[in-house]
Design an enzyme around this catalytic site. Structure first.
Site, PDB file in Angstrom:
ATOM      1  N   ARG A 185     -12.454   3.203  -5.586  1.00 20.27           N
ATOM      2  CA  ARG A 185     -13.144   2.126  -4.874  1.00 20.27           C
ATOM      3  C   ARG A 185     -13.566   2.560  -3.483  1.00 20.27           C
ATOM      4  O   ARG A 185     -12.842   3.260  -2.800  1.00 20.27           O
ATOM      5  CB  ARG A 185     -12.203   0.915  -4.781  1.00 20.27           C
ATOM      6  CG  ARG A 185     -12.694  -0.205  -3.873  1.00 20.27           C
ATOM      7  CD  ARG A 185     -12.003  -1.533  -4.160  1.00 20.27           C
ATOM      8  NE  ARG A 185     -10.583  -1.553  -3.836  1.00 20.27           N
ATOM      9  CZ  ARG A 185      -9.888  -2.671  -3.625  1.00 20.27           C
ATOM     10  NH1 ARG A 185     -10.490  -3.855  -3.711  1.00 20.27           N
ATOM     11  NH2 ARG A 185      -8.598  -2.621  -3.361  1.00 20.27           N
ATOM     12  N   ASP A 198      -0.619  -2.605  -4.471  1.00 21.75           N
ATOM     13  CA  ASP A 198      -1.849  -2.653  -3.671  1.00 21.75           C
ATOM     14  C   ASP A 198      -2.483  -1.267  -3.713  1.00 21.75           C
ATOM     15  O   ASP A 198      -2.210  -0.504  -4.643  1.00 21.75           O
ATOM     16  CB  ASP A 198      -1.550  -3.154  -2.248  1.00 21.75           C
ATOM     17  CG  ASP A 198      -2.752  -3.823  -1.597  1.00 21.75           C
ATOM     18  OD1 ASP A 198      -3.832  -3.211  -1.579  1.00 21.75           O
ATOM     19  OD2 ASP A 198      -2.632  -4.954  -1.097  1.00 21.75           O
ATOM     20  N   ASP A 231       0.835  -1.209   0.000  1.00 21.20           N
ATOM     21  CA  ASP A 231       0.000   0.000   0.000  1.00 21.20           C
ATOM     22  C   ASP A 231       0.869   1.259   0.000  1.00 21.20           C
ATOM     23  O   ASP A 231       1.894   1.307   0.695  1.00 21.20           O
ATOM     24  CB  ASP A 231      -0.873   0.069   1.265  1.00 21.20           C
ATOM     25  CG  ASP A 231      -1.851  -1.087   1.401  1.00 21.20           C
ATOM     26  OD1 ASP A 231      -1.630  -2.136   0.790  1.00 21.20           O
ATOM     27  OD2 ASP A 231      -2.829  -0.928   2.153  1.00 21.20           O
ATOM     28  N   HIS A 257      -3.880  -1.096  -6.893  1.00 19.05           N
ATOM     29  CA  HIS A 257      -5.305  -1.381  -6.723  1.00 19.05           C
ATOM     30  C   HIS A 257      -6.154  -0.118  -6.652  1.00 19.05           C
ATOM     31  O   HIS A 257      -7.288  -0.153  -6.186  1.00 19.05           O
ATOM     32  CB  HIS A 257      -5.533  -2.229  -5.466  1.00 19.05           C
ATOM     33  CG  HIS A 257      -4.938  -3.597  -5.545  1.00 19.05           C
ATOM     34  ND1 HIS A 257      -4.994  -4.511  -4.518  1.00 19.05           N
ATOM     35  CD2 HIS A 257      -4.253  -4.206  -6.550  1.00 19.05           C
ATOM     36  CE1 HIS A 257      -4.369  -5.629  -4.879  1.00 19.05           C
ATOM     37  NE2 HIS A 257      -3.907  -5.466  -6.103  1.00 19.05           N
TER      38      HIS A 257
END
Ligand SMILES: *[C@@H]1O[C@H](CO)[C@@H](O)[C@H](O)[C@H]1NC(C)=O
Ligand SMILES: *[C@@H]1O[C@H](CO)[C@@H](O)[C@H](O)[C@H]1NC(C)=O
Ligand SMILES: *[C@@H]1O[C@H](CO)[C@@H](O)[C@H](O)[C@H]1NC(C)=O
Length: 360
Positions: A251, A198, A178, A220
């Site tokens: 998201r 990530d 992340d 991500h």
């Protein structure tokens, strides 16, 4: 009497003089003396394996990086670098922290394999600028600033972890890398470049968080969540970011099992995404499943796309937009008139009909 006044003023000036000094850190042995000063310069050195660089700074301290910092390789929990203090000015000068990622990477991240120091970096309040991080073992920045914090002109480059290595069974070696995990209020992250595997940003709780003008590549996407029980998120602005070759662009993910949480007032504007592999926009209340059975314990409202338009291009086979709300847990009218998504196929919209100004 005169003597006492003179003595007190002498003590006062000595205290002032000592804090106003410049401390220099060229090894861990220098840290204690250096952080007694309100200017701290950091020279290049290697932090011994299994140890951390921890700076507990006086209020108002200015830190200047003068060289690169390397961390010795050892499987342990970390974090590798922690800086605490309020109203800190941290100038990275373009220098880097190298976490030695390839030593740890096994394609499993925090889900197994060797224990990896995570997060790599923990943060202050004030201004934190021009710092580069390469090869973080797993999660990079954990941000829970005690006061307003501006993080600007940063680089996180874990792109070397896109390739498999001898320990990763053919998977990308870097995993759970992340960029920023934020559980905080009054945070702005801007003008930064994040290359990882990530979430570029994951907001777990908090308010007044702005993420603008950043470039996210390889990971991500930009996430609110995953949202657990008993947390509040209010007042998130995601604007002017460029998202390249990510699984999803934007998201919101809330845990199916979560209870007693509220997520509201999330505003997107002027974001551009290309090469999106799975979902352009996904709002999913079934985490950790994707588009599974949603929970109803996180109340979600006020998700809007305001001008300028956010433009998302998804790969063929990817869903343009997917919304998977629990029954009755998404509410209000969400204005998506400034969202444009092209490519791929239409995704499902489950248990919510409050989206206005957008159809796919
Ligand atoms: C840690 O290991 C990685 C991968 O082998 C290597 O690139 C890096 O130089 C090592 N770090 C140190 C400080 O020795
Ligand atoms: C929404 O968030 C913004 C900050 O991003 C804040 O200024 C505003 O007060 C919030 N609105 C509500 C109704 O809480
Ligand atoms: C949505 O926003 C657009 C642009 O700001 C505006 O023209 C439109 O009236 C809004 N729609 C609703 C339902 O509020």
């Amino acid at each position: 009497m005169l003597t006492l006044v003179a003595l007190l003023s002498l003590i006062g000036s000595v205290a002032q003089t000592s804090a106003a000094c410049t401390g220099t850190i060229s090894s861990l042995a220098d840290v204690t003396a250096a952080v007694a000063c309100t200017t701290v310069n950091i020279n290049s050195f290697t932090v011994p394996a299994g140890q951390a660089l921890t700076l507990n700074l006086l209020t108002g301290t200015t830190v200047n990086m003068k060289g690169d910092i390397f961390f010795g390789n050892l499987s342990w929990a970390g974090p590798l670098f922690t800086v605490s203090g309020t109203s800190i000015t941290f100038n990275g000068g373009g220098h880097k922290f190298d976490g030695g990622g390839p030593f740890y990477w096994d394609g499993l991240g925090g889900n197994g394999g060797v224990v990896k120091p995570a997060p790599m970096m923990k943060q202050i309040s004030g201004t934190y600028s021009n710092v580069k991080v390469v090869n973080s073992p797993a999660r990079t920045y954990s941000v829970s600033n005690p006061g307003p914090l501006l993080m600007t002109d940063l680089t996180i480059d874990n792109s070397f972890g896109d390739l498999p290595n001898a320990h990763s069974n053919g998977l990308a070696a870097g995993h759970n890398t992340d960029g920023f995990d934020a559980s905080t209020t009054d945070l702005t992250i801007q003008n930064s470049v994040i290359k990882n595997q990530d979430d570029c940003l994951a907001i777990n709780r908090g308010s007044n968080i702005v993420f603008k003008g950043n470039t996210c590549s390889g990971g991500h996407g930009i996430s609110v969540g995953s949202i657990d029980s008993s947390v509040t998120v209010n007042g998130i602005v995601i604007s002017g970011n460029t998202i390249i070759n990510n699984d999803q662009a934007l998201r919101i993910k809330t845990k199916a099992a979560a209870t007693g949480s509220t997520v509201t007032n999330i505003t997107y504007s002027g974001n551009t995404a290309t090469g999106i592999r799975q979902f352009g926009v996904i709002i999913d209340q079934s985490y950790p499943d994707t588009l599974g059975t949603p929970g109803t314990g996180v109340k979600l409202s006020g998700v809007n796309f305001v001008a300028p338009v956010s433009t998302i291009s998804v790969n063929s086979g990817a869903d343009r937009v997917a919304v998977n709300c629990g029954v009755g847990s998404c509410s209000g009218t969400w204005n998506w008139s400034n969202l444009k998504v092209t490519g791929g196929v239409a995704g499902p919209i489950n248990n919510f009909n409050g989206i206005s100004g957008f159809s796919q």
